[in-house]
Design a protein around this motif. Sequence first.
Motif: not given
Length: 156
Positions: A48-50, A56-67
């Motif tokens: 909601t804020r980014f 802003y742009a947001v990227e994500s990586k799922r999983g154990g080493g996700g960010y």
Amino acid sequence: MRNISDIIEGYLKTIIEEEQNGVIEIKRNEVADKFQCVPSQINYVIKTRFTVERGYAVESKRGGGGYIRIFRIQTNSHKELIEHIVGSIQEGASLTMAEDVVYRLIEEDVVSERESRLILAAVDRTTINQPLPERDVTRGRILQAMLLTLLYEQMN
């Protein structure tokens, strides 16, 4: 009194501003632990804020080493910013989108507080007394017209 979402938003924005390249990578669980909240609260703040409308742009990586990577969308000029926003609302704009656009215009010193209140009054759901989706299309057109007027005023 500020709520937890406002505090988390402020924290993330501060970190982004401190970074040379304006990009941060966070782990949702680590931020949740820092603020003693559930990880879904972090998701809510980011969603909601980014937003693109707020710059802003947001990227994500799922999983154990996700960010989750958050970065500020940089524009070279007010003209470029306005053109980008106008292009993004071609299909219409929800009230939330319009508010986010105005919030960004204030942050980037494109409009004054007074101008922002005028824009928001013009695109409010009580002003545009139409059913959805016509209301969002009309709101987008009004917002585009106002932004293009600002753009042409700045060029003269």
